[in-house]
Motif scaffolding. Structure first.
Motif, PDB file in Angstrom:
ATOM      1  N   GLY A 102     -52.196  71.369 -95.679  1.00 45.58           N
ATOM      2  CA  GLY A 102     -51.355  72.394 -94.894  1.00 45.58           C
ATOM      3  C   GLY A 102     -52.137  73.010 -93.765  1.00 45.58           C
ATOM      4  N   VAL A 103     -53.475  72.415 -93.675  1.00 44.94           N
ATOM      5  CA  VAL A 103     -54.267  73.004 -92.463  1.00 44.94           C
ATOM      6  C   VAL A 103     -54.158  72.205 -91.484  1.00 44.94           C
ATOM      7  CG1 VAL A 103     -56.381  73.999 -91.954  1.00 44.94           C
ATOM      8  CG2 VAL A 103     -55.517  74.707 -94.051  1.00 44.94           C
ATOM      9  N   MET A 104     -53.784  72.362 -90.240  1.00 45.27           N
ATOM     10  CA  MET A 104     -53.771  71.543 -89.154  1.00 45.27           C
ATOM     11  C   MET A 104     -54.250  72.009 -87.708  1.00 45.27           C
ATOM     12  SD  MET A 104     -49.958  69.444 -89.813  1.00 45.27           S
ATOM     13  CE  MET A 104     -50.793  68.142 -88.583  1.00 45.27           C
ATOM     14  N   ASP A 105     -54.577  71.272 -86.912  1.00 45.09           N
ATOM     15  CA  ASP A 105     -54.810  71.909 -85.451  1.00 45.09           C
ATOM     16  C   ASP A 105     -53.385  71.799 -84.668  1.00 45.09           C
ATOM     17  OD1 ASP A 105     -55.077  69.788 -83.679  1.00 45.09           O
ATOM     18  OD2 ASP A 105     -56.250  69.034 -85.356  1.00 45.09           O
ATOM     19  N   GLY A 106     -53.304  72.713 -83.698  1.00 41.29           N
ATOM     20  CA  GLY A 106     -52.265  72.792 -83.063  1.00 41.29           C
ATOM     21  C   GLY A 106     -51.887  71.458 -82.197  1.00 41.29           C
ATOM     22  N   VAL A 107     -52.767  70.757 -81.603  1.00 38.75           N
ATOM     23  CA  VAL A 107     -52.610  69.595 -81.066  1.00 38.75           C
ATOM     24  C   VAL A 107     -52.081  68.421 -81.678  1.00 38.75           C
ATOM     25  CG1 VAL A 107     -53.667  67.651 -79.336  1.00 38.75           C
ATOM     26  CG2 VAL A 107     -54.461  70.209 -79.302  1.00 38.75           C
ATOM     27  N   THR A 108     -52.482  68.264 -83.034  1.00 40.76           N
ATOM     28  CA  THR A 108     -52.081  67.044 -83.940  1.00 40.76           C
ATOM     29  C   THR A 108     -50.748  67.498 -84.485  1.00 40.76           C
ATOM     30  OG1 THR A 108     -54.375  66.847 -84.705  1.00 40.76           O
ATOM     31  CG2 THR A 108     -52.507  66.102 -86.023  1.00 40.76           C
ATOM     32  N   PHE A 109     -50.572  68.891 -84.671  1.00 46.28           N
ATOM     33  CA  PHE A 109     -49.267  69.100 -85.047  1.00 46.28           C
ATOM     34  C   PHE A 109     -48.245  68.875 -84.239  1.00 46.28           C
ATOM     35  CE2 PHE A 109     -45.778  72.533 -85.272  1.00 46.28           C
ATOM     36  CZ  PHE A 109     -45.338  72.273 -86.617  1.00 46.28           C
ATOM     37  N   LEU A 110     -48.301  69.186 -82.830  1.00 54.88           N
ATOM     38  CA  LEU A 110     -47.538  68.873 -81.821  1.00 54.88           C
ATOM     39  C   LEU A 110     -47.144  67.327 -81.607  1.00 54.88           C
ATOM     40  CD1 LEU A 110     -48.178  71.866 -79.370  1.00 54.88           C
ATOM     41  CD2 LEU A 110     -46.186  71.625 -80.868  1.00 54.88           C
ATOM     42  N   ARG A 111     -48.450  66.896 -81.640  1.00 58.11           N
ATOM     43  CA  ARG A 111     -48.206  65.300 -81.454  1.00 58.11           C
ATOM     44  C   ARG A 111     -47.308  64.524 -82.343  1.00 58.11           C
ATOM     45  NH1 ARG A 111     -51.185  61.097 -83.427  1.00 58.11           N
ATOM     46  NH2 ARG A 111     -52.623  62.516 -84.237  1.00 58.11           N
ATOM     47  N   LEU A 112     -47.547  65.015 -83.707  1.00 55.71           N
ATOM     48  CA  LEU A 112     -46.819  64.285 -84.863  1.00 55.71           C
ATOM     49  C   LEU A 112     -45.332  64.521 -84.676  1.00 55.71           C
ATOM     50  CD1 LEU A 112     -49.225  64.696 -87.709  1.00 55.71           C
ATOM     51  CD2 LEU A 112     -48.747  62.759 -86.479  1.00 55.71           C
ATOM     52  N   VAL A 113     -44.920  65.801 -84.142  1.00 60.84           N
ATOM     53  CA  VAL A 113     -43.494  66.330 -84.430  1.00 60.84           C
ATOM     54  C   VAL A 113     -42.853  65.484 -82.938  1.00 60.84           C
ATOM     55  CG1 VAL A 113     -42.053  68.192 -83.872  1.00 60.84           C
ATOM     56  CG2 VAL A 113     -43.963  68.282 -85.579  1.00 60.84           C
ATOM     57  N   ASN A 114     -43.572  65.680 -81.962  1.00 64.52           N
ATOM     58  CA  ASN A 114     -42.973  65.195 -80.770  1.00 64.52           C
ATOM     59  C   ASN A 114     -43.045  63.670 -80.708  1.00 64.52           C
ATOM     60  OD1 ASN A 114     -42.457  67.310 -78.835  1.00 64.52           O
ATOM     61  ND2 ASN A 114     -44.661  67.618 -78.738  1.00 64.52           N
ATOM     62  N   GLN A 115     -43.810  62.874 -81.590  1.00 59.66           N
ATOM     63  CA  GLN A 115     -43.701  61.398 -81.551  1.00 59.66           C
ATOM     64  C   GLN A 115     -42.695  61.128 -82.415  1.00 59.66           C
ATOM     65  OE1 GLN A 115     -47.531  59.586 -82.762  1.00 59.66           O
ATOM     66  NE2 GLN A 115     -46.478  57.699 -82.623  1.00 59.66           N
ATOM     67  N   ARG A 134     -36.441  62.066 -89.327  1.00 61.43           N
ATOM     68  CA  ARG A 134     -37.302  62.653 -90.441  1.00 61.43           C
ATOM     69  C   ARG A 134     -38.425  63.566 -89.687  1.00 61.43           C
ATOM     70  NH1 ARG A 134     -38.771  58.724 -94.956  1.00 61.43           N
ATOM     71  NH2 ARG A 134     -39.686  60.689 -95.578  1.00 61.43           N
ATOM     72  N   PRO A 135     -38.540  64.648 -90.054  1.00 55.79           N
ATOM     73  CA  PRO A 135     -39.963  65.509 -89.335  1.00 55.79           C
ATOM     74  C   PRO A 135     -41.512  64.659 -89.731  1.00 55.79           C
ATOM     75  CG  PRO A 135     -39.015  66.650 -91.254  1.00 55.79           C
ATOM     76  CD  PRO A 135     -38.049  65.605 -91.038  1.00 55.79           C
ATOM     77  N   ALA A 136     -42.257  64.633 -88.998  1.00 56.93           N
ATOM     78  CA  ALA A 136     -43.475  63.940 -89.311  1.00 56.93           C
ATOM     79  C   ALA A 136     -44.118  64.860 -90.172  1.00 56.93           C
ATOM     80  CB  ALA A 136     -44.251  63.694 -87.980  1.00 56.93           C
ATOM     81  N   VAL A 137     -43.706  66.322 -89.912  1.00 56.92           N
ATOM     82  CA  VAL A 137     -44.547  67.457 -90.799  1.00 56.92           C
ATOM     83  C   VAL A 137     -43.556  68.216 -91.492  1.00 56.92           C
ATOM     84  CG1 VAL A 137     -46.329  69.268 -90.750  1.00 56.92           C
ATOM     85  CG2 VAL A 137     -46.407  67.603 -89.138  1.00 56.92           C
ATOM     86  N   GLU A 138     -43.739  68.257 -92.892  1.00 54.92           N
ATOM     87  CA  GLU A 138     -42.605  69.140 -93.587  1.00 54.92           C
ATOM     88  C   GLU A 138     -43.083  70.728 -93.683  1.00 54.92           C
ATOM     89  OE1 GLU A 138     -39.582  70.135 -95.406  1.00 54.92           O
ATOM     90  OE2 GLU A 138     -40.109  67.707 -95.178  1.00 54.92           O
ATOM     91  N   VAL A 139     -42.141  71.303 -93.019  1.00 53.01           N
ATOM     92  CA  VAL A 139     -42.482  72.590 -92.862  1.00 53.01           C
ATOM     93  C   VAL A 139     -41.203  73.714 -93.338  1.00 53.01           C
ATOM     94  CG1 VAL A 139     -42.813  74.224 -90.873  1.00 53.01           C
ATOM     95  CG2 VAL A 139     -43.607  72.104 -90.661  1.00 53.01           C
ATOM     96  N   GLY A 140     -40.244  72.859 -93.822  1.00 51.81           N
ATOM     97  CA  GLY A 140     -39.070  73.745 -94.290  1.00 51.81           C
ATOM     98  C   GLY A 140     -39.150  74.610 -95.590  1.00 51.81           C
ATOM     99  N   GLY A 141     -38.794  76.032 -95.410  1.00 53.05           N
ATOM    100  CA  GLY A 141     -39.144  76.809 -96.344  1.00 53.05           C
ATOM    101  C   GLY A 141     -40.344  77.683 -96.581  1.00 53.05           C
ATOM    102  N   LYS A 142     -41.369  77.188 -95.759  1.00 56.92           N
ATOM    103  CA  LYS A 142     -42.922  77.690 -95.705  1.00 56.92           C
ATOM    104  C   LYS A 142     -43.103  78.900 -95.040  1.00 56.92           C
ATOM    105  CE  LYS A 142     -44.839  73.132 -96.691  1.00 56.92           C
ATOM    106  NZ  LYS A 142     -45.734  72.005 -96.536  1.00 56.92           N
ATOM    107  N   LYS A 143     -44.088  79.891 -95.057  1.00 53.00           N
ATOM    108  CA  LYS A 143     -44.738  80.623 -94.414  1.00 53.00           C
ATOM    109  C   LYS A 143     -45.864  80.041 -93.760  1.00 53.00           C
ATOM    110  CE  LYS A 143     -43.675  84.718 -97.294  1.00 53.00           C
ATOM    111  NZ  LYS A 143     -44.232  85.737 -97.842  1.00 53.00           N
ATOM    112  N   VAL A 144     -45.587  79.970 -92.303  1.00 57.35           N
ATOM    113  CA  VAL A 144     -46.508  79.458 -91.315  1.00 57.35           C
ATOM    114  C   VAL A 144     -47.153  80.450 -90.688  1.00 57.35           C
ATOM    115  CG1 VAL A 144     -46.623  77.694 -89.532  1.00 57.35           C
ATOM    116  CG2 VAL A 144     -45.123  77.555 -91.188  1.00 57.35           C
ATOM    117  N   VAL A 145     -48.429  80.423 -90.596  1.00 57.33           N
ATOM    118  CA  VAL A 145     -49.192  81.027 -89.455  1.00 57.33           C
ATOM    119  C   VAL A 145     -50.008  80.418 -88.556  1.00 57.33           C
ATOM    120  CG1 VAL A 145     -51.439  82.680 -89.644  1.00 57.33           C
ATOM    121  CG2 VAL A 145     -49.972  82.975 -91.659  1.00 57.33           C
ATOM    122  N   VAL A 146     -50.035  80.841 -87.467  1.00 55.30           N
ATOM    123  CA  VAL A 146     -50.340  80.010 -86.259  1.00 55.30           C
ATOM    124  C   VAL A 146     -51.463  80.934 -85.592  1.00 55.30           C
ATOM    125  CG1 VAL A 146     -50.092  79.120 -84.028  1.00 55.30           C
ATOM    126  CG2 VAL A 146     -48.227  78.791 -85.706  1.00 55.30           C
TER     127      VAL A 146
END
Length: 932
Positions: free
Chosen positions: A313-326, A334-346
């Motif tokens: 659950g620890v990622m860098d912003g560039v990788t996170f956005l690349r996976l989602v946009n791809q 299907r989302p490339a990164v499972e985020v549903g229901g989580k507490k996310v800190v950026v």
């Protein structure tokens, strides 16, 4: 003495200083005058690159042909400036830009100067305001290939530099760019959106690595120059970070694809899924292509926590956005990164951090929080993005820094933080976060995204059996800043791979510069210094607005553009401007490409005594107010502001019994013109006469009555009363329309040349005025010959004749101001009844004649251009009539020269009379001396 930074201005002042010397031989004076003319043309943007070589030749000739010794002194000084600062001269000529901003005609508007790509913002803003969207888009495409993209995601540094922000709020430059693209795209069936294919085709091919903004820009400008360009892209979709880094709710994919299709329409080939590495590296490309451009971007994110690999659950912003946009581009559902229901800190404060938070929110995160180590004021993200994040329920915590991560097993449970306080500003004005002792705390988190930096991935440079020798420093490609060439000949680079992570507009600007450098390289030349500067273009259109429209504040708000119903989706969440709103917004532009904020108009208005112009952004300093509607209440219509404006931003027009004064197209004042109660001709504004009457308080009453009579009628009445006889008034319309068969001396006007005794009455003041104005008169004589040459070359007549007319009009306006000052001086010192009033009226009449005669010359020039244009049907010039029109034109200009000299003489006489009234001093010379 004011320090001069402009090299061209330095050379000009040196030449002027030597011309002021008395001991100059004829050769030196002639050559220096020609050099001065060339330098003046360079400073005003009228020179061509060949003129620079001509100037060098002229300075060499000056040194060789000198007979007095002065030329041998001045030539080395000027030559040193030309050689050491050649680039400055080139930029003046090619870009029409003064790097030191000391040449008034070549000063860039702050918005264009700040734009990395140098877009001609003032002109396209006006075109959008006029509803001429296709023209505006075509103008934008001269400098950037992706207007629709930039209209949505650009960081718009131009708006931060916008001078209108000193009044209320900057002009919405970025939104107007988007509207131009959107409107033309809607009308695609009627208007060709794509640029035409280049006419010239080069046999050389160029390879571009990376289809991000830098690579697309380089390919676009190379294709427009006629080169065959192939883009190699490692990803399955073109666009680079535009496609894989920016979410579609900010940049719809159909817009990006449409922009790329326009570039492909120029003949650019894009090869997807084609990484350049290993055996298919740069060395292989150089075997097939004449040059290579590296625009690979910055795709590697950064995580500054040493133990981040211990937890999921620890990622860098560039990788996170690349996976989602791809995953969105592939449409997998299907989302490339499972985020549903989580507490996310950026963690972070830039646009990547805001994008990551808003994407996580759309993917169903229970809570999204951004922590940033500084305050909101220091946050680098765009204000509208921050506001949108807050609107979508994202929590922003400021003055907090992460210090560690914690959890159970592989499961992340919290992020360790510490609170900060800001230090005092350092030498650069920046405030740094300072940790507060004993302020540590833990923030609950199921996922942490670090958006605190990124860097280029340059592994492709070292792959393969024989890696290429491209120099790299601190994870960036090293290039020559003047040529953008790497250490490997023929290989160029730009964008994030060279500078590190930056904005899209900076990457586009780098691609544009690289294309110019590659073009020069392939032609065997050194890139011109001009590629570092924008191009100052001529005014395309001026919006005709009212002072009230100019005074309006920003016509739209965030609430007007934000679509709350889209905040849960990846559809575009910000709508564009409506045409009506855009017109109001464009009307707010101050046209800083014309008005350079020199303040001369306000100073002149204050000296005249009207104090009608109040422009805080021109005056400078805090607390200065701007009131665009003030001239309507206080302007007297004297036109002094127009005369003293160095760029022509303020114009004056008399028509239909009214005088209109406009600043950059915005109506400052419209005053009624007074008609003479004897002849019925308009001769002055009512406010101007009221202003003079106020100045004449305490003088005899008949001076006030005389103000209602035009100067011509007043002069005749005065001559009758003083001399007992009258002189017939000069019919200038007849003089201008008189046809001549040969050049002959211009007939003199008796009442302007002699008094009753046949002797000239000349005073010291008159001679001083004549001497000061003599260069202007000589300039008119030179223009006569120049226009004659133009008539023999009809293909150049439109440009040259218009320039001549502008210079003649400027001289007439200077005469107008000179006459006004002499009149006021006569009223101030004098007081001898109708004599002073009559002379004052005579001067005003002569000054108004100057303006009218300049208009007649303009009409005559238009006639000449029509008569000398190609004859319909056979394509030949009306050469048989050229000689006749040349003689007629020279005759009309001789009349103007004589007329201006007469104006100067009368100005001197009024000034002399004022002194005579006060001191009794006068001097009489013979007619022969006067003629000499």
């Amino acid at each position: 003495m004011v320090k001069v930074s402009c090299s061209v201005r330095k050379a000009e002042e040196i030449v002027k200083s030597y011309l002021d010397m008395e001991r100059l031989c004829g050769q030196c004076r002639s050559n220096l005058n020609r050099a001065l003319k060339l330098l003046s043309a360079i400073r005003s943007g009228r020179a061509r690159l060949g003129d620079l070589e001509g100037l060098l030749t002229l300075i060499n000739r000056l040194h060789l042909s000198c007979h007095c010794g002065q030329g041998k002194r001045v030539a080395p000084e000027v030559m040193a400036i030309l050689r050491e600062n050649r680039d400055d001269f080139v930029v003046h000529i090619e870009n029409r830009v003064c790097p030191a901003s000391e040449c008034s005609q070549l000063v860039l508007a702050p918005c264009q100067a700040t734009c990395p790509a140098g877009i001609d913002i003032p002109n396209y803003v006006a075109l959008v305001g006029e509803g001429r969207y296709a023209e505006a888009l075509q103008l934008i495409l001269e400098d950037v290939p992706l207007p629709g993209v930039l209209g949505r995601i650009c960081e718009h540094p131009c708006e931060r530099a916008c001078r209108r922000g000193e009044v209320d709020a900057p002009v919405s430059i970025c939104a107007l760019k988007r509207l131009a693209y959107d409107r033309v795209r809607e009308l695609r069936n009627k208007i060709n959106l794509f640029s035409p294919r280049p006419v010239r085709k080069s046999g050389k091919k160029v390879a571009v690595v990376g289809s991000g903004p830098a690579g697309l820009s380089c390919a676009y400008f190379l294709a427009r120059r006629g080169y065959s360009v192939t883009i190699f892209e490692a990803m399955p979709e073109p666009g680079g970070m535009l496609a894989y880094g920016i979410p579609p709710y900010r940049l719809p994919r159909d817009v990006l694809r449409d922009e790329i299709a326009r570039i492909q329409a120029l003949g650019v080939e894009i090869r997807l899924n084609s990484p350049v590495n290993g055996e298919n590296g740069i060395a292989r490309l150089l075997e097939e292509y004449a040059a290579v451009f590296l625009g690979t971007g910055a795709w590697k994110g950064s995580i500054p926590m040493p133990n981040h690999n211990l937890y999921d659950g620890v990622m860098d912003g560039v990788t996170f956005l690349r996976l989602v946009n791809q995953s969105l581009l592939e449409g997998s559902g299907r989302p490339a990164v499972e985020v549903g229901g989580k507490k996310v800190v950026v963690v972070g404060g830039g646009n990547v951090a805001i994008d990551a938070a808003r994407v996580a929110r759309r993917l169903g995160a229970h809570e999204v929080r951004i922590i940033y180590r500084r305050s909101r004021q220091e946050m680098p993200a765009l204000d509208e993005e921050i506001e949108a994040a807050e609107r979508e329920g994202i929590i922003l915590d400021y003055l907090i820094s992460p210090t560690g991560l914690g959890g159970s097993g592989r499961r992340l449970q919290y992020i360790e933080c510490i609170r900060n306080m800001l230090s005092e500003p350092d030498a650069t004005g920046r405030r740094w976060p300072v940790p507060v002792k004993n302020s540590e705390f833990k923030l609950e988190a199921d996922m942490v995204i670090f958006a605190v930096g990124q860097k280029p991935d340059l592994s492709f440079l070292s792959g393969g059996a024989d890696p290429v020798q491209v120099q790299v420093s601190r994870d960036r490609i090293v290039v020559n800043p003047d040529t953008m060439e790497t250490s490997l000949p023929g290989v160029f680079a730009g964008g994030d791979a060279v500078t590190g992570p930056a904005s899209a507009i900076k990457a586009i600007a780098a691609g544009k510069r690289a294309a110019a450098a590659i073009d020069a390289y392939l032609r065997g030349e050194k890139p011109s210094a001009a590629i570092k500067y924008p191009v100052k273009r001529k005014v395309a259109v001026l919006m005709q607005t009212t002072a009230r429209e100019k005074s309006c504040s920003r016509a739209h708000t965030f609430d007007n553009q934000y679509l709350p119903e889209k905040q849960e989706t990846f559809e575009e969440v910000m709508k564009g401007l409506e045409p009506e709103t855009a017109a109001l917004e464009a009307a707010r532009c101050l046209r800083c490409d014309l008005c350079i904020a020199c303040g001369k108009c306000a100073d002149t208005c204050r000296k005249v005594g009207a104090e009608a112009i109040q422009l805080g952004y021109v005056e400078g300093g805090e607390g200065q107010l701007t009131d665009f509607e003030r001239p309507a209440a206080r302007c007297i219509g004297c036109g002094s502001c127009s005369v003293n404006c160095p760029t022509g931003a303020i114009t004056l027009k008399d028509e239909g019994g009214f005088r209109e004064i406009r600043m950059c197209g915005s109506l400052m004042n419209r005053v009624e013109l007074i008609t003479c109660r004897i002849c019925g001709q308009s001769f002055a504004s009512s406010r101007h006469l009221d202003f003079i009457r106020e100045r004449l308080k305490g003088y005899p009453g008949h001076l006030h009555e005389a103000a209602e009579i035009c100067p011509a009628c007043l002069r005749r009445e005065w001559v009758d009363q003083i001399h007992g006889m009258g002189f017939p008034p000069a019919d200038w319309t007849e003089l201008l329309s008189r046809a001549v068969e040969r050049e002959a001396p211009v007939p003199v006007i008796p009442e302007l040349e002699k008094d009753i005794s046949g002797r000239f009455r000349v005073f010291r003041e008159e001679r001083e005025v004549m001497e000061s104005i003599r260069p202007q008169v000589q300039k008119i004589h030179e223009l006569v010959g120049e226009l004659s040459t133009v008539i023999h070359a009809p293909e150049r007549s439109t440009l040259e004749a218009g320039r001549v007319l502008n210079m003649i009009t400027g001289i007439a306006e200077q005469m107008n101001l000179l006459a006004l000052n002499a009149s006021l001086e006569a009223v101030r010192i004098g007081g001898q009844g109708r004599e002073v009033a009559a002379l004052m009226g005579e001067i005003q009449e002569l000054a108004s004649r100057s303006a009218r005669v300049a208009t007649e010359i303009g009409i005559f020039i238009q006639k000449v251009k029509q008569e000398t244009s190609p004859v319909a049907g056979n394509g030949n010039s009306a050469a048989g009539e050229n000689l006749v029109f040349t003689l007629e034109t020279r005759q009309q200009f001789n009349i103007i020269v004589q007329h201006v000299e007469n104006v100067v003489r009368q100005v001197g006489r009024v000034a002399s009379l004022a002194v005579e009234i006060g001191t009794g001093h006068e001097e009489t010379v013979s007619a022969e001396e006067k003629t000499a």
